[in-house]
Design an enzyme around this catalytic site. Structure first.
Site, PDB file in Angstrom:
ATOM      1  N   GLU A 442      34.812  80.037  61.732  1.00 52.73           N
ATOM      2  CA  GLU A 442      35.691  80.668  62.726  1.00 52.73           C
ATOM      3  C   GLU A 442      36.929  79.822  63.002  1.00 52.73           C
ATOM      4  O   GLU A 442      37.443  79.825  64.122  1.00 52.73           O
ATOM      5  CB  GLU A 442      34.934  80.949  64.037  1.00 52.73           C
ATOM      6  CG  GLU A 442      33.832  81.961  63.909  1.00 52.73           C
ATOM      7  CD  GLU A 442      34.325  83.345  63.518  1.00 52.73           C
ATOM      8  OE1 GLU A 442      35.500  83.642  63.763  1.00 52.73           O
ATOM      9  OE2 GLU A 442      33.545  84.116  62.947  1.00 52.73           O
ATOM     10  N   GLY A 443      37.396  79.108  61.999  1.00 56.12           N
ATOM     11  CA  GLY A 443      38.539  78.218  62.175  1.00 56.12           C
ATOM     12  C   GLY A 443      38.040  76.834  62.526  1.00 56.12           C
ATOM     13  O   GLY A 443      37.450  76.635  63.594  1.00 56.12           O
TER      14      GLY A 443
END
Length: 594
Positions: A442-443
């Protein structure tokens, strides 16, 4: 491993005593009739039973067994299919989904508590309903009415699950260079072709269908991220009557063999002219997907929080039971041959660090959830505007700081166990392995830090930081009469001043030093995290002091607040010093000197 027990008292304390979320619910037309304190309590009590009795008991066995891959098919660990069906039948897959499509429609501040319980019980299992929830939200906000009616009731019921397909072998963070293509068909659909990697729940046996949200580019797409569109691509094509038809032209090419979350299928997905439908406007896929990702990033942060809570419970039980060595005279039990390791200062340091970070993290995730709810439901435009700003600022902190401190807490727990924390028998090492991924997907947390400092703070010339600082300053002024907390209030003010000062300094240096933002972003994010926790711990301490007579367990809350200010908040001094160094020490070396 200790049997998991949901921290229901602390959840209720944070929700109702500290943040008074029910007052927000009563001012929101969508929530006023369906949500109050009693209803929230009943929902979370049932959620605790699901986490404790349904999900948690399978966690270690599922990790040992893992998922099985055979010629494109994925089989989840024994018991997962039955548990997921029971979860779905209870309505727990669609907890935040729009009631119009069969969901519970829970506000985020409340659902965050359920998510934490599920993550404490088993992060790997939690990913299947978690990704589905995010996909539901994205479709609800951006898809056509026809697509909503076709997909959302089945997904909210847990009959179909969802994924998000972003990453490609050559394109991780830089989504602007994705190669997946979408070619229009004559019937209004699109032929989707390309390969996506690291797709959580891309293939499994838990549900009748899997609905993929896929980023791809249309033939006329402009270059970069402005040329990305979003498509809904089901594994099995639905018929007009809602029944399932033929298999779509997509397949799982392989699964990843990972350090942790062994029971979660992480797939390589191949789309070979698969039929899909456009979600939202052409070339506006990334903003639509970020609707899902902002909520997912808080959700990933909560994975770190859930693991930290489980680690604390495990380590505390072990420390009380493990008899080893002698404590100081004041703590020694002369009637026994040795004392529990709980008497030793370093063990207490680790346990209290876990407790302070975990309870602070629970307050933080609830606070961010409250901001998301206000941004969505508040009738006052100014309240929505402020909440939007707070969400923008705090989302990267929620993802990165909760997972960084979550890993720290699982490692502290492992250290309390000593050698028993390193072997598989006790289950503690699984928490370390499972939590590690949360800092990456998610980053990555480094990307979250760049988002916070580069895009949010510097990109707004410091304006986005102001609502945050105003809230903290207002609280400090409000509790000026609480003499018991003079020392901690002064420490919070000092930390706030330091944050304000280094923010201005970085803004000034950014005009001449193009490397400074990437050089200090992680330290800056941690600084915001520790200052946020100081605000929340002082806020909790003041309320706990007021409610202690009726809730005696809050005496420990007050003591933990003292510990946070004495032993954890001082970390900000080192962070400030690192930020002030800027990029200088990082760029002294030539490349060939590494």
């Amino acid at each position: 491993m200790a049997d998991y027990r949901a921290p229901r008292d602390d959840m209720d304390f944070v929700l109702h005593d500290v943040f008074n979320v029910a007052a927000d619910w009563q001012q929101a037309a969508e929530l006023a009739e369906m949500m109050d304190v009693d209803t929230a309590t009943a929902i979370l009590d049932e959620a605790a039973k699901v986490a404790e009795n349904l999900v948690a008991p399978l966690s270690r066995q599922a990790d040992e067994q893992g998922i099985r891959f055979d010629n494109g098919d994925v089989t989840t660990p024994d018991g997962f299919k039955e548990n997921f069906k029971q979860l779905a039948e209870g309505g727990w897959v669609g907890v935040t989904a729009n009631p119009e499509f069969g969901g519970m429609g829970l506000p985020k501040a409340l659902s965050a508590q359920y998510e934490e319980m599920l993550c404490s019980a088993d992060i790997a299992f939690s990913l299947y309903p978690g990704l589905t929830s995010g996909a539901i939200m994205t479709l609800d906000l951006h898809a056509s009415e026809e697509l909503k009616q076709q997909y959302l009731p089945k997904m909210a019921a847990g009959e179909w699950t969802g994924t998000m397909c972003l990453t490609e072998p050559h394109a991780g963070t830089d989504l602007g260079i994705i190669k997946s293509k979408a070619v229009p068909n004559d019937d209004g659909s699109y032929a989707i072709s390309g390969t996506k990697i690291f797709i959580t729940g891309g293939e499994h046996d838990l549900a009748d269908n899997i609905v993929h949200l896929v980023l791809a580019k249309l033939p006329d797409a402009p270059a970069g991220t402005k040329g990305i569109s979003l498509f809904v691509v089901p594994k099995i094509l639905p018929n007009e009557d809602g029944s399932l038809g033929e298999r779509n032209a997509l397949s799982c090419g392989s699964v990843e063999h990972k350090m942790g979350i062994h029971a979660s299928a992480t797939c390589v997905m191949n789309f070979d002219g698969a039929k899909g439908w456009l979600v939202g406007e052409p070339h506006r896929g990334l903003p639509a997907m970020f609707t899902m990702m902002n909520y997912e990033r808080l959700g990933v942060g909560i994975q770190g929080l859930g693991a930290a809570e489980r680690s604390y419970q495990n380590a505390l039980e072990y420390a009380k039971d493990r008899i080893q060595g002698r404590g100081a005279k004041a703590t020694r039990n002369d009637a026994a041959e040795a004392d529990s390791i709980l008497v030793h200062g370093d063990v207490r340091r680790m346990l209290l660090t876990m407790k302070a970070l975990t309870e602070g993290g629970r307050a933080f995730s609830t606070w961010v959830g409250q901001q998301l709810d206000r941004a969505k439901y508040a009738s006052d435009a100014k309240v929505r505007e402020k909440a939007d700003a707070m969400v923008a600022l705090l989302t990267p902190v929620a993802k990165a700081f909760l997972t960084d401190t979550g890993l720290e807490s699982t490692i502290h727990g492992q250290q309390v166990f000593g050698g028993h924390g390193y072997v598989r028998e006790w289950g503690q090492e699984q928490l370390v392995r499972d939590t590690r991924i949360a800092q990456i997907y998610e980053g990555t947390n480094g990307i979250q830090a760049l988002d916070l400092l580069g895009r949010k703070v510097c990109g707004s010339q410091g304006q986005l930081l102001q609502p945050f600082m105003e809230e903290l300053s207002g609280f400090v002024a409000e509790i000026a009469q609480h003499n018991r907390w003079n020392t901690e209030r002064a420490q919070l003010q000092q930390a706030m001043d330091a944050l304000q000062g280094v923010s201005a300094e970085v803004l000034q240096k950014a005009g001449t030093d193009e490397n400074i933002i990437s050089s200090v972003a992680v330290e800056y994010l941690h600084l915001v995290g520790y200052v946020s926790y100081a605000y929340l711990w002082l806020r909790m301490a003041v309320v706990a002091e007021q409610r202690q007579a009726e809730k005696p367990y809050l005496a420990a809350k007050i003591k933990t607040a003292k510990f946070y200010f004495a032993r954890i908040l001082p970390r900000v001094h080192a962070l400030v010093a690192s930020i002030k160094d800027g990029s200088e020490s990082l760029y002294l070396h030539d490349d060939n000197e590494f």
